[in-house]
Design an enzyme around this catalytic site. Structure first.
Site, PDB file in Angstrom:
ATOM      1  N   ARG A   1      41.711  37.797  55.056  1.00  0.00           N
ATOM      2  CA  ARG A   1      42.491  36.563  55.238  1.00  0.00           C
ATOM      3  C   ARG A   1      42.658  36.270  56.720  1.00  0.00           C
ATOM      4  O   ARG A   1      42.559  35.111  57.136  1.00  0.00           O
ATOM      5  CB  ARG A   1      43.857  36.687  54.559  1.00  0.00           C
ATOM      6  CG  ARG A   1      43.792  36.693  53.044  1.00  0.00           C
ATOM      7  CD  ARG A   1      45.179  36.711  52.437  1.00  0.00           C
ATOM      8  NE  ARG A   1      45.875  35.446  52.633  1.00  0.00           N
ATOM      9  CZ  ARG A   1      47.171  35.259  52.386  1.00  0.00           C
ATOM     10  NH1 ARG A   1      47.915  36.269  51.966  1.00  0.00           N
ATOM     11  NH2 ARG A   1      47.724  34.085  52.582  1.00  0.00           N
TER      12      ARG A   1
ATOM     13  N   CYS B   1      52.889  36.571  58.629  1.00  0.00           N
ATOM     14  CA  CYS B   1      52.025  36.883  57.491  1.00  0.00           C
ATOM     15  C   CYS B   1      51.651  35.565  56.833  1.00  0.00           C
ATOM     16  O   CYS B   1      51.393  34.579  57.511  1.00  0.00           O
ATOM     17  CB  CYS B   1      52.731  37.831  56.526  1.00  0.00           C
ATOM     18  SG  CYS B   1      54.308  37.190  55.894  1.00  0.00           S
TER      19      CYS B   1
END
Length: 275
Positions: free
Chosen positions: A171, A229
């Site tokens: 990611r 995040c």
């Protein structure tokens, strides 16, 4: 300030003297109340992350911080008191429980700890397992005093010397994005995935191991550090790891899901040609 962690053995010894919050939550599963009722630490009160530890999604991302009044009310409903230690746990390696830990610390509670090893550690240690709904606790008297933990907002992120992306490497690199509509990362951020904070038994690495892990990514504490995040929840796992390593890190609450709400903000990744 108390250590951010507590072992299952210590929790067993102190169970009558602490308030326990069950913060079961996973991004790929329904809310954790059913799991709580199937088995929990005796006396633990279930706290819903989406509704009690976050504001509604919006420009601040998928899990904006709740306002102080709403958070105070949620913690009082859960029986949290200013003068009584709190232990938080989940069944997700501490990734959700860390959010409760951070919010309580941010709002002024002085003794909050995360169960190291999460729910599996409690079961492995032979801890008693209660089932069914928990009895409503006596109302708490917790008073929210926000501002006790460092925070950076979107317009400050690029000015932080060291920015840590706590998401999975794929990611971070922008090779896949299973949740948010844009892939990539904040330009200049380094990647220290939350999974690397733990040993194979699911407990946090030693302070020395964590210092070495983060130093290898250029995070030494010599310069200010911020962590993000996907939505500002699991980044706290890196904040906890850094605290264990002796490094104070700020949280970017909006994280990637908030960053990409403004198309003018730069994005690094495979499609951008930037590292």
């Amino acid at each position: 300030m108390a250590t951010p962690l507590i072992s299952a053995q210590e929790l067993q010894e102190r169970l009558d003297d602490v308030t326990v919050l069950d913060v079961r939550y996973r991004t790929d599963a329904p809310a954790g109340r059913d799991a709580h009722e199937q088995g929990h630490v005796p006396g633990a009160v279930y706290v819903d992350l989406d509704t009690e530890l976050a504001a509604p999604p919006g420009a601040g991302g998928r899990h904006p911080l709740p306002d102080a009044e709403a958070f105070e009310a949620a913690m009082r409903r859960a029986g949290v008191r200013d003068d009584r230690p709190v232990v938080v746990y989940d069944d997700w390696s501490g990734l959700a429980a860390g959010r409760a830990w951070w919010l309580l610390r941010h709002h002024g509670h002085r003794d909050v700890r995360v169960l190291d090893g999460a729910w599996p550690a409690w079961v492995e240690a032979g801890g008693e397992v209660a089932t069914g709904p928990s009895a409503p606790p006596a109302p708490g008297d917790f008073t929210a005093r926000p501002g006790q933990m460092p925070v950076v907002e979107a317009d400050e992120v690029l000015g932080v010397p060291v920015v840590v992306d706590a998401r999975a490497p794929e990611r971070y690199r922008g090779e896949t994005e299973p949740i948010d509509p844009v892939a990539g990362h904040v330009p200049g951020a380094v990647n220290v995935p939350t999974t690397t904070n733990l040993r194979v038994d699911g407990r946090f690495r030693s302070p020395a191991e964590l210092r070495a892990l983060y130093a290898a990514a250029g995070v030494t504490g010599d310069e200010p550090v911020a962590v993000y995040c996907g939505s500002g929840v699991t980044a706290v796992h890196d904040v906890i790891a850094l605290e264990l390593a002796g490094i104070r890190a700020a949280l970017y609450p909006g994280s990637w899901s908030g960053w990409i709400t403004d198309p003018d903000r730069p994005v690094a990744g495979p499609t951008s040609g930037s590292p």
